[in-house]
Design a protein around this motif. Structure first.
Motif, PDB file in Angstrom:
ATOM      1  N   SER A   1      14.774 -19.107  49.644  1.00  0.00           N
ATOM      2  CA  SER A   1      14.656 -19.499  51.100  1.00  0.00           C
ATOM      3  C   SER A   1      13.898 -18.130  51.751  1.00  0.00           C
ATOM      4  CB  SER A   1      16.195 -19.304  51.890  1.00  0.00           C
ATOM      5  OG  SER A   1      16.903 -17.986  51.658  1.00  0.00           O
ATOM      6  N   LYS A   2      13.701 -17.276  51.073  1.00  0.00           N
ATOM      7  CA  LYS A   2      12.900 -15.851  51.847  1.00  0.00           C
ATOM      8  C   LYS A   2      12.148 -15.102  50.717  1.00  0.00           C
ATOM      9  CE  LYS A   2      16.961 -13.258  52.029  1.00  0.00           C
ATOM     10  NZ  LYS A   2      18.128 -12.782  52.883  1.00  0.00           N
ATOM     11  N   PHE A   3      11.477 -14.061  51.095  1.00  0.00           N
ATOM     12  CA  PHE A   3      10.876 -13.201  50.579  1.00  0.00           C
ATOM     13  C   PHE A   3      11.924 -11.826  50.418  1.00  0.00           C
ATOM     14  CE2 PHE A   3       6.779 -15.382  51.725  1.00  0.00           C
ATOM     15  CZ  PHE A   3       5.971 -15.121  50.378  1.00  0.00           C
ATOM     16  N   ALA A   4      11.780 -11.139  49.444  1.00  0.00           N
ATOM     17  CA  ALA A   4      12.579  -9.826  49.559  1.00  0.00           C
ATOM     18  C   ALA A   4      11.819  -8.865  50.069  1.00  0.00           C
ATOM     19  CB  ALA A   4      12.738  -9.422  47.937  1.00  0.00           C
ATOM     20  N   VAL A   5      10.580  -8.650  49.665  1.00  0.00           N
ATOM     21  CA  VAL A   5       9.518  -7.849  50.203  1.00  0.00           C
ATOM     22  C   VAL A   5       8.239  -8.530  50.304  1.00  0.00           C
ATOM     23  CG1 VAL A   5       8.296  -5.619  49.957  1.00  0.00           C
ATOM     24  CG2 VAL A   5      10.564  -5.672  49.364  1.00  0.00           C
ATOM     25  N   VAL A   6       7.588  -8.622  51.283  1.00  0.00           N
ATOM     26  CA  VAL A   6       6.351  -9.240  51.658  1.00  0.00           C
ATOM     27  C   VAL A   6       5.520  -8.378  52.357  1.00  0.00           C
ATOM     28  CG1 VAL A   6       7.265 -10.417  53.749  1.00  0.00           C
ATOM     29  CG2 VAL A   6       5.260 -11.366  52.501  1.00  0.00           C
ATOM     30  N   HIS A   7       3.983  -8.472  51.842  1.00  0.00           N
ATOM     31  CA  HIS A   7       3.017  -7.768  52.394  1.00  0.00           C
ATOM     32  C   HIS A   7       2.046  -8.575  53.242  1.00  0.00           C
ATOM     33  CE1 HIS A   7       4.276  -4.241  49.955  1.00  0.00           C
ATOM     34  NE2 HIS A   7       4.351  -4.974  49.209  1.00  0.00           N
TER      35      HIS A   7
ATOM     36  N   ASP B   1      -8.041 -10.474  56.465  1.00  0.00           N
ATOM     37  CA  ASP B   1      -9.300 -10.009  55.917  1.00  0.00           C
ATOM     38  C   ASP B   1      -9.528  -9.212  54.832  1.00  0.00           C
ATOM     39  OD1 ASP B   1     -10.665 -11.660  57.864  1.00  0.00           O
ATOM     40  OD2 ASP B   1     -10.593 -10.123  59.287  1.00  0.00           O
ATOM     41  N   GLY B   2      -8.316  -9.401  53.878  1.00  0.00           N
ATOM     42  CA  GLY B   2      -8.112  -8.465  52.756  1.00  0.00           C
ATOM     43  C   GLY B   2      -7.571  -7.045  52.884  1.00  0.00           C
ATOM     44  N   LYS B   3      -7.253  -6.739  53.885  1.00  0.00           N
ATOM     45  CA  LYS B   3      -6.835  -5.458  54.364  1.00  0.00           C
ATOM     46  C   LYS B   3      -5.071  -5.604  54.585  1.00  0.00           C
ATOM     47  CE  LYS B   3     -10.919  -3.271  55.774  1.00  0.00           C
ATOM     48  NZ  LYS B   3     -11.674  -2.543  57.005  1.00  0.00           N
ATOM     49  N   ILE B   4      -4.236  -4.866  54.082  1.00  0.00           N
ATOM     50  CA  ILE B   4      -2.984  -4.681  54.320  1.00  0.00           C
ATOM     51  C   ILE B   4      -2.603  -4.285  55.828  1.00  0.00           C
ATOM     52  CG2 ILE B   4      -2.502  -2.389  53.556  1.00  0.00           C
ATOM     53  CD1 ILE B   4       0.534  -3.904  52.406  1.00  0.00           C
ATOM     54  N   VAL B   5      -1.880  -4.998  56.672  1.00  0.00           N
ATOM     55  CA  VAL B   5      -1.753  -4.614  57.998  1.00  0.00           C
ATOM     56  C   VAL B   5      -0.292  -4.536  58.187  1.00  0.00           C
ATOM     57  CG1 VAL B   5      -3.549  -6.021  58.824  1.00  0.00           C
ATOM     58  CG2 VAL B   5      -1.693  -7.273  58.742  1.00  0.00           C
ATOM     59  N   ALA B   6       0.736  -5.150  57.446  1.00  0.00           N
ATOM     60  CA  ALA B   6       2.070  -4.751  57.612  1.00  0.00           C
ATOM     61  C   ALA B   6       2.800  -5.305  56.314  1.00  0.00           C
ATOM     62  CB  ALA B   6       2.616  -5.814  58.786  1.00  0.00           C
ATOM     63  N   THR B   7       4.285  -4.569  56.212  1.00  0.00           N
ATOM     64  CA  THR B   7       5.215  -4.959  54.992  1.00  0.00           C
ATOM     65  C   THR B   7       6.369  -5.102  55.840  1.00  0.00           C
ATOM     66  OG1 THR B   7       3.850  -3.462  53.682  1.00  0.00           O
ATOM     67  CG2 THR B   7       6.225  -4.157  53.048  1.00  0.00           C
ATOM     68  N   GLN B   8       7.174  -6.319  55.273  1.00  0.00           N
ATOM     69  CA  GLN B   8       8.275  -6.533  55.945  1.00  0.00           C
ATOM     70  C   GLN B   8       9.387  -6.399  54.583  1.00  0.00           C
ATOM     71  OE1 GLN B   8       8.366 -10.633  57.232  1.00  0.00           O
ATOM     72  NE2 GLN B   8      10.720 -10.661  57.950  1.00  0.00           N
ATOM     73  N   SER B   9      10.511  -5.917  54.666  1.00  0.00           N
ATOM     74  CA  SER B   9      11.459  -5.984  53.980  1.00  0.00           C
ATOM     75  C   SER B   9      12.903  -6.069  54.719  1.00  0.00           C
ATOM     76  CB  SER B   9      11.513  -4.609  53.136  1.00  0.00           C
ATOM     77  OG  SER B   9      11.879  -3.708  54.082  1.00  0.00           O
ATOM     78  N   ALA B  10      13.828  -6.539  53.793  1.00  0.00           N
ATOM     79  CA  ALA B  10      15.223  -6.636  54.507  1.00  0.00           C
ATOM     80  C   ALA B  10      15.365  -7.592  55.613  1.00  0.00           C
ATOM     81  CB  ALA B  10      15.785  -5.260  54.666  1.00  0.00           C
TER      82      ALA B  10
ATOM     83  N   ALA C   1       8.255 -15.631  59.848  1.00  0.00           N
ATOM     84  CA  ALA C   1       9.151 -14.181  59.704  1.00  0.00           C
ATOM     85  C   ALA C   1       9.576 -13.806  58.189  1.00  0.00           C
ATOM     86  CB  ALA C   1      10.018 -14.082  60.617  1.00  0.00           C
ATOM     87  N   GLY C   2       8.758 -14.148  57.262  1.00  0.00           N
ATOM     88  CA  GLY C   2       9.341 -13.953  55.647  1.00  0.00           C
ATOM     89  C   GLY C   2      10.143 -14.929  55.105  1.00  0.00           C
ATOM     90  N   HIS C   3      10.645 -16.007  56.109  1.00  0.00           N
ATOM     91  CA  HIS C   3      11.664 -17.074  55.372  1.00  0.00           C
ATOM     92  C   HIS C   3      10.662 -18.245  55.274  1.00  0.00           C
ATOM     93  CE1 HIS C   3      14.570 -14.064  56.995  1.00  0.00           C
ATOM     94  NE2 HIS C   3      15.653 -14.854  56.433  1.00  0.00           N
ATOM     95  N   PHE C   4      10.956 -19.178  54.110  1.00  0.00           N
ATOM     96  CA  PHE C   4      10.582 -20.280  54.012  1.00  0.00           C
ATOM     97  C   PHE C   4      11.102 -21.349  54.955  1.00  0.00           C
ATOM     98  CE2 PHE C   4       9.772 -17.860  50.047  1.00  0.00           C
ATOM     99  CZ  PHE C   4       8.444 -17.925  49.962  1.00  0.00           C
ATOM    100  N   ILE C   5      10.169 -22.309  55.384  1.00  0.00           N
ATOM    101  CA  ILE C   5      10.492 -23.098  56.198  1.00  0.00           C
ATOM    102  C   ILE C   5      10.312 -24.697  55.886  1.00  0.00           C
ATOM    103  CG2 ILE C   5      10.855 -21.563  58.304  1.00  0.00           C
ATOM    104  CD1 ILE C   5       8.390 -22.862  59.310  1.00  0.00           C
ATOM    105  N   ARG C   6      11.079 -25.734  56.393  1.00  0.00           N
ATOM    106  CA  ARG C   6      10.880 -27.247  56.232  1.00  0.00           C
ATOM    107  C   ARG C   6       9.912 -27.477  57.692  1.00  0.00           C
ATOM    108  NH1 ARG C   6      14.322 -30.803  53.424  1.00  0.00           N
ATOM    109  NH2 ARG C   6      14.008 -32.112  55.106  1.00  0.00           N
ATOM    110  N   SER C   7       8.884 -28.402  57.124  1.00  0.00           N
ATOM    111  CA  SER C   7       8.152 -28.770  58.318  1.00  0.00           C
ATOM    112  C   SER C   7       7.916 -30.023  58.251  1.00  0.00           C
ATOM    113  CB  SER C   7       6.543 -27.905  57.961  1.00  0.00           C
ATOM    114  OG  SER C   7       6.644 -26.621  57.785  1.00  0.00           O
ATOM    115  N   GLN C   8       7.433 -30.742  59.524  1.00  0.00           N
ATOM    116  CA  GLN C   8       7.457 -32.278  59.501  1.00  0.00           C
ATOM    117  C   GLN C   8       6.142 -32.397  60.369  1.00  0.00           C
ATOM    118  OE1 GLN C   8      10.000 -34.805  62.234  1.00  0.00           O
ATOM    119  NE2 GLN C   8      11.105 -35.336  60.296  1.00  0.00           N
ATOM    120  N   PHE C   9       5.282 -33.450  59.844  1.00  0.00           N
ATOM    121  CA  PHE C   9       3.958 -33.706  60.649  1.00  0.00           C
ATOM    122  C   PHE C   9       3.614 -35.193  60.442  1.00  0.00           C
ATOM    123  CE2 PHE C   9       3.432 -31.031  57.178  1.00  0.00           C
ATOM    124  CZ  PHE C   9       2.186 -31.899  56.437  1.00  0.00           C
ATOM    125  N   THR C  10       2.695 -35.611  61.112  1.00  0.00           N
ATOM    126  CA  THR C  10       2.331 -36.955  60.853  1.00  0.00           C
ATOM    127  C   THR C  10       0.730 -37.014  60.208  1.00  0.00           C
ATOM    128  OG1 THR C  10       1.446 -37.170  63.124  1.00  0.00           O
ATOM    129  CG2 THR C  10       3.615 -37.989  62.617  1.00  0.00           C
TER     130      THR C  10
END
Length: 216
Positions: free
Chosen positions: A61-67, A71-80, A202-211
């Protein structure tokens, strides 16, 4: 001995089928193991390819830690789930996300709203879209190959599909167009197509619906 080798080959082939890996940008990514669980490092891209999220998954359902990269440069890291470290030039800014605070959902550790620059950066990568790895061209080629025996009448068929948190086509509804036999085959074919990239919020995998409109 021959029976034993045959048994090993059968087990090996089952594992190869069960383990699902995406080949994209000349690398193998986003593995789902034989227990149908996300494993290892997953990579999620935006449609332009300029922005991506890379990190270890905690579970399906989600990342543990995600960077997050732009454009190839790290801008943020999310954890917990809600803890962020933003890279702003040579400095870092720590922040906590709180969806309940609609006016200022992202605040520094001392409770102050982050700067407009950092919040704008967050909104840039906070939601990454569901994406077919080969785009519309890959979808068309797949359907043409799998449904080549179906009669073609130039119909325009509109389908609604739901992509689950693993990127699989979960639900398919034909909204308009097509004969009963074509629609039935189309639903089955779409459900069996290769995995897509799932959406991430926000680091969580989600379901998506579209036509999707299809000319058939």
């Amino acid at each position: 001995m021959t029976k034993f080798l045959t048994f090993l080959l059968i087990i090996s082939s089952i594992r190869m089928v069960s383990q699902d890996v995406i080949e994209f940008k000349n690398e193998k990514i986003n593995e789902i193991n034989a227990d149908n669980q996300k494993v290892g490092t997953w990579k999620i891209y935006d449609n332009s390819g300029n922005l991506r999220a890379v990190g270890l998954v905690a579970d399906s359902s989600k990342f543990a830690v995600v960077h997050y990269y732009v454009d190839g440069k790290i801008v943020a890291t999310q954890s917990a789930d809600s803890n962020f470290v933003f890279v702003d030039n040579a400095q870092t800014v720590k922040a906590i996300l709180n969806f309940k605070d609609r006016e200022h959902p992202l605040k520094t550790l001392d409770g102050q709203p982050v700067s407009d620059k950092i919040f704008k950066r967050y909104t840039q990568f906070s939601e990454l879209p569901t994406m077919n790895y080969g785009g519309n061209e890959a979808i068309s080629k797949y359907l043409s190959r799998k449904m080549r025996k179906m009669p073609r009448r130039g119909d325009r068929i509109v389908v609604q599909i739901t992509i689950d948190i693993d990127g699989r086509v979960d639900l398919v509804n034909v909204l308009s167009g097509g004969s009963e036999i074509v629609n039935r085959e189309l639903v089955k074919t779409l459900k069996n197509m290769p995995r897509w990239q799932p959406g991430v919020q926000a680091g969580h995998f989600i379901r998506s619906q579209f036509t999707i409109p299809l000319n058939f």
